[in-house]
Write a protein that holds these residues in place. Structure first.
Motif: not given
Lengths: 385, 206
Positions: A155, A282-283, A285, B60, B184, B188
């Motif tokens: 994803n 991005c999943e 990272h 991280y 992220t 997401l």
């Protein structure tokens, strides 16, 4: 200062072993092939550039450059990005070539990471020079998406912002320009708390404060950001939404909007970026895996008027999200050919035949290799037997 | 599944109250020897970390979000979203010393602190050059023993200072706990994060 031990290399740098390097080469080749099909031509620029030119015009801050003196006593840097050298190139060697110019690159860039040493980053990227329209931005965003799709089925999302948006919003609000840099800095640092605290102290209408805070939450499709369109009625304000609308419709035609999220709070360094900017998340990272944007003022530093946009991806980061088997070193198999000195001529003949069939052949005089060494081969031919 | 990094110690008690008030957890996060706590019903996993390490886990991405004091963020912090002021763990980061004139003219002032970066920046912006001595705790000892002229440290009630005969000279920053989010994750799982934020915003009001 500690004396380096024999096994040490400068802090921050890495050795790359065969399996990983093979995977890097494969992924790089796929990306280069993809970009080539869109008309991008690969070029290479020197590892070393002048501080006075590329160093000063690069978006990389001065204290992050690796600087030294060349043999003539000039200040030079290791290239901190490819964008700036390519701008130099487009304005000099390419000066008689008509726009748009499409170039791509792969290679290492170097940055000073302070106590973490020398950051050595393996990049692939592209530059679309001299295409000012949103067609250009859409092409670059689409290619960034296709690049990630080539490598992973995880994803991911591209956050797209417009550098002019916050600047214009502050102008519409009549916010004292002295606050602009500080507000930009908070958003660049992703410090929403600092940003909101500063907004609260501004001497502006309460409804304007609401707008400034609301942009932190407006992200998604064009249908989401259009909410802000009727906040103001100036031609510039309408233009910016016209641009976002047009970009969205081109991206719709490219069928990539599922991966795109417009983000009104996304800003770039304001004296470098001039239009759309984007980060790909991005999943798997933790931070952006690919970034890009429009920097229409960069070329002019090198003496040619021209717009530019492009993206760069960190190949080492990309490896972390790649869903692929490790690179196959020897697709056709690997043979060990063992011979005694008087059989050498025959061994050379047989090895050449096998290599012509696509096999990897390693020759070894009998008694010179261990059993463990032999275990790495799927076929062993001993000319004595 | 959402992974939240919370600091062990003083802040955890206040964080527990806030998380319960916000309806994010049903039972309190207990500080035991176990460092990873799964609360399956709520779909949340907690990592109990040293405060200074919370930003690292979030940066991280091994934790999606974290709760951490602004003092730590000033010292350690970038590479994540600082989304909201949680209004807990209130204190201030201050310069303190023994009462009266402590440093002779022309002498390079020595400052002991757990926060060398913040301290260096602060004095630099004031246009003063100082020597910084990094300590890891009980910083109040430094001026008492003659190790430093000043200290830069967290002050909440001022009781520790008083008991050691020190006075607060200047406030460098007002400190509270912040909600930080991995970059992220923020993009997401934006709706999950926004939901967490609105629950916490409601919880703070109680």
């Amino acid at each position: 200062m500690l004396v380096p031990l024999n096994f040490e290399k400068p802090t921050g740098t890495r050795d790359v072993l065969p399996e990983k390097l093979l995977l890097i080469r494969q992924i790089s080749a796929e990306i280069i092939e993809l970009l080539a099909k869109w008309g991008y031509e690969e070029i290479e620029t020197p590892l070393v550039e002048y501080h006075q030119t590329v160093g000063l015009f690069s978006k990389i801050q001065d204290d992050r450059l690796i600087k030294f003196l060349d043999p003539l006593g000039k200040n030079v840097i290791l290239r901190p990005d490819f964008t700036t050298p390519i701008a130099r190139l487009a304005a000099s060697i390419y000066k008689d070539i008509d726009f748009p110019i499409r170039l791509m690159y792969q290679g290492k860039v170097y940055r000073n990471s302070g106590s973490k040493g020398i950051a050595e980053v393996n990049q692939i990227g592209m530059e679309l020079i001299g295409l000012a329209s949103l067609e250009g931005d859409a092409e670059v965003i689409t290619l960034a998406i296709q690049t990630i799709l080539k490598c992973t089925n995880k994803n991911f999302k591209v956050a797209v912002g417009h550098t002019k948006f916050l600047k214009l919003l502050l102008k519409e609000i009549g916010c004292d320009p002295s606050w602009q840099d500080q507000l930009f800095q908070y958003l660049l640092d992703n410090d929403y708390v600092g940003y909101k605290n500063l907004v609260n102290t501004l001497e502006i209408d309460e409804s304007y404060k609401e707008y400034l805070v609301k942009i932190l939450k407006i992200r998604g499709s064009f249908a989401t950001v259009i909410e802000a369109e009727n906040w103001f009625d100036s031609p510039e304000w309408r233009d910016i939404f016209q641009e976002l609308s047009q970009l969205w419709s081109i991206l719709t035609q490219y069928q990539v909007t599922d991966y795109v999220s417009l983000d009104l709070s996304l800003v770039g360094r304001q004296y470098y970026y001039t239009g759309m900017i984007y980060h790909v998340y991005c999943e798997g990272h933790p931070y952006p895996i690919c970034s890009g944007g429009r920097y229409d003022n960069l070329l002019e530093n090198f003496g040619r008027d021209g717009t530019a946009t492009g993206f760069a991806v960190n190949v080492d980061d990309l490896l972390g999200v790649v869903i692929k088997e490790n690179g196959q070193n020897y697709p056709e198999g690997k043979t060990l050919l063992v011979y005694s000195p008087d059989q050498r001529q025959e061994a050379i003949r047989q090895a050449d035949l096998l290599r012509a069939q696509g096999r990897v052949v390693v020759m070894a005089q009998e008694g010179t290799v261990t059993e463990k060494f032999q275990s790495d081969f799927d076929q062993i031919i001993d000319l004595d037997n | 599944m959402l992974t939240i990094a919370v600091p062990k110690g003083r802040i955890l008690e206040e964080a527990n109250i806030l998380l319960r008030q916000s309806g994010i957890i049903n039972k309190e996060v207990q500080e035991t020897r176990k460092l990873i706590l799964e609360d399956v019903d709520d779909g949340i996993r907690f990592i109990l970390a040293k405060p200074q390490d919370v930003p690292t886990y979030v940066r991280y991405g091994v934790a999606d979000v974290g709760i951490v004091g602004k003092d730590v963020l000033l010292e350690e912090g970038e590479g994540f979203y600082e989304l909201m002021d949680l209004g807990i763990g209130l204190c201030r980061l201050s310069i303190c010393s023994k009462p009266g004139k402590t440093c002779q003219r022309g002498e390079l002032p020595r400052v002991a602190t757990k926060y060398p970066k913040v301290t260096a920046n602060y004095f630099r912006e004031k246009g003063e050059q100082v020597e910084i001595i990094k300590l890891n705790g009980s910083v109040e000892l430094a001026p008492l023993l003659g190790l430093s002229h000043y200290i830069v440290d967290i002050v909440s009630t001022g009781q520790t200072l008083e008991e050691n005969g020190l006075v607060e000279l200047e406030v460098i920053a007002h400190v509270s706990c912040r909600l930080i989010v991995n970059q992220t994750m923020f993009h997401l799982k934006n709706s999950v994060i926004e939901e967490l934020v609105s629950k916490l915003e409601a919880g703070i009001q109680i």
